[in-house]
Design a protein around this motif. Structure first.
Motif, short mmCIF file in Angstrom:
data_model
loop_
_atom_site.label_atom_id
_atom_site.label_comp_id
_atom_site.label_asym_id
_atom_site.label_seq_id
_atom_site.Cartn_x
_atom_site.Cartn_y
_atom_site.Cartn_z
N MET A 171 -7.00 -5.56 -6.75
CA MET A 171 -6.64 -4.34 -7.45
C MET A 171 -6.29 -3.28 -6.40
O MET A 171 -6.95 -3.17 -5.39
CB MET A 171 -7.82 -3.88 -8.31
CG MET A 171 -7.50 -2.71 -9.20
SD MET A 171 -8.83 -2.29 -10.35
CE MET A 171 -8.61 -3.52 -11.61
N THR A 172 -5.27 -2.51 -6.67
CA THR A 172 -4.86 -1.45 -5.75
C THR A 172 -5.61 -0.16 -6.07
O THR A 172 -6.16 -0.02 -7.17
CB THR A 172 -3.34 -1.18 -5.86
OG1 THR A 172 -3.06 -0.67 -7.16
CG2 THR A 172 -2.52 -2.42 -5.57
N HIS B 101 -6.74 0.85 -9.82
CA HIS B 101 -8.15 1.11 -10.09
C HIS B 101 -8.33 2.46 -10.77
O HIS B 101 -9.03 2.57 -11.78
CB HIS B 101 -8.93 1.06 -8.77
CG HIS B 101 -10.37 1.38 -8.89
ND1 HIS B 101 -11.29 0.50 -9.38
CD2 HIS B 101 -11.05 2.52 -8.59
CE1 HIS B 101 -12.49 1.06 -9.38
NE2 HIS B 101 -12.36 2.29 -8.90
N HIS C 99 -3.88 -4.33 -12.04
CA HIS C 99 -4.51 -5.40 -11.25
C HIS C 99 -3.88 -5.60 -9.88
O HIS C 99 -4.31 -6.46 -9.11
CB HIS C 99 -4.48 -6.72 -12.04
CG HIS C 99 -5.46 -6.72 -13.17
ND1 HIS C 99 -5.11 -6.32 -14.44
CD2 HIS C 99 -6.77 -7.03 -13.20
CE1 HIS C 99 -6.18 -6.41 -15.21
NE2 HIS C 99 -7.20 -6.82 -14.49
N GLY C 100 -2.85 -4.82 -9.56
CA GLY C 100 -2.25 -4.91 -8.24
C GLY C 100 -1.31 -6.08 -8.06
O GLY C 100 -1.03 -6.49 -6.93
N HIS C 101 -0.79 -6.61 -9.16
CA HIS C 101 0.15 -7.73 -9.07
C HIS C 101 1.59 -7.26 -8.98
O HIS C 101 2.49 -8.08 -8.85
CB HIS C 101 -0.03 -8.67 -10.27
CG HIS C 101 -1.39 -9.28 -10.35
ND1 HIS C 101 -1.91 -10.09 -9.37
CD2 HIS C 101 -2.36 -9.17 -11.29
CE1 HIS C 101 -3.13 -10.46 -9.69
NE2 HIS C 101 -3.42 -9.91 -10.86
N GLN D 275 4.17 -1.39 -5.06
CA GLN D 275 3.81 0.01 -5.09
C GLN D 275 4.52 0.70 -6.26
O GLN D 275 5.72 0.56 -6.42
CB GLN D 275 4.23 0.63 -3.76
CG GLN D 275 3.88 2.05 -3.56
CD GLN D 275 4.33 2.52 -2.19
OE1 GLN D 275 5.03 1.83 -1.48
NE2 GLN D 275 3.94 3.72 -1.84
N SER E 48 -0.87 2.21 -2.24
CA SER E 48 -1.15 1.05 -3.10
C SER E 48 -0.15 -0.09 -2.96
O SER E 48 0.06 -0.86 -3.89
CB SER E 48 -1.23 1.48 -4.56
OG SER E 48 -2.40 2.23 -4.77
N ASP E 49 0.47 -0.21 -1.82
CA ASP E 49 1.36 -1.35 -1.59
C ASP E 49 0.49 -2.56 -1.30
O ASP E 49 -0.21 -2.58 -0.28
CB ASP E 49 2.30 -1.06 -0.41
CG ASP E 49 3.35 -2.14 -0.24
OD1 ASP E 49 3.20 -3.24 -0.82
OD2 ASP E 49 4.32 -1.88 0.49
N PRO E 50 0.48 -3.57 -2.17
CA PRO E 50 -0.41 -4.72 -1.95
C PRO E 50 0.06 -5.65 -0.83
O PRO E 50 -0.68 -6.56 -0.44
CB PRO E 50 -0.39 -5.44 -3.30
CG PRO E 50 0.90 -5.06 -3.92
CD PRO E 50 1.22 -3.67 -3.42
N LYS E 51 1.25 -5.44 -0.30
CA LYS E 51 1.77 -6.28 0.77
C LYS E 51 2.15 -5.40 1.96
O LYS E 51 3.31 -5.16 2.24
CB LYS E 51 2.97 -7.08 0.29
CG LYS E 51 2.63 -8.04 -0.82
CD LYS E 51 3.84 -8.78 -1.30
CE LYS E 51 3.46 -9.69 -2.45
NZ LYS E 51 4.61 -10.35 -3.03
N THR F 221 -10.18 -9.99 4.53
CA THR F 221 -10.75 -10.64 3.34
C THR F 221 -12.23 -10.95 3.50
O THR F 221 -12.92 -11.17 2.50
CB THR F 221 -9.99 -11.94 3.01
OG1 THR F 221 -10.04 -12.80 4.14
CG2 THR F 221 -8.55 -11.67 2.63
#
Length: 129
Positions: free
Chosen positions: A1-2, A6, A38-40, A43, A73-76, A100
């Motif tokens: 989750m970003t 969140h 959920h951050g899928h 951004q 919130s960039d998940p990558k 992780t």
């Protein structure tokens, strides 16, 4: 989750909005909103953040907080260490490899070291006008 996802989910729950209700109000699908939470998704765009603020009637500092969280919130994430010291490059690579395995407490300690505050969605080094 970003961080943005969140916070968005937290606000939605506080206002007793279902995913379906909020998605309809924003003009997006429930699947899209769920994937943002959920951050899928990548951004969120400034336009999407603005629509969220309008829909939820969020203004001033709270809107700025959401915008800051969206930026962070960039998940990558990729880190360009060109021109930095070898130690900086080494640190970036070690962090990418080990993140992780870090506990929330370890992450919070690292955030204190770099002077950022997740709960306020801000960089504590910023000056306010």
């Amino acid at each position: 989750m970003t961080p943005f996802g969140h916070k968005l989910r937290e606000i939605r729950a506080d206002r007793n909005l279902t995913l379906k209700e909020m998605a309809k109000g924003l003009g997006v699908s429930s699947a899209y909103l769920s994937s943002v939470e959920h951050g899928h998704r990548g951004q969120p765009s400034r336009r999407f953040v603005h629509r969220v603020c309008q829909y939820l009637n969020i203004i001033w500092d709270d809107a700025e907080e959401l915008e800051e969280l969206a930026i962070r919130s960039d998940p990558k994430v990729s880190v360009n260490t060109a021109g930095l010291t070898p130690k900086a490059t080494y640190l970036a690579n070690c962090l990418a490899e080990k993140i992780t395995d870090l506990s929330d407490e370890q992450i919070e300690a690292m955030m204190r070291i770099i002077n950022v505050d997740f709960n306020n969605g801000s960089d504590r080094n910023k000056t306010t006008e």
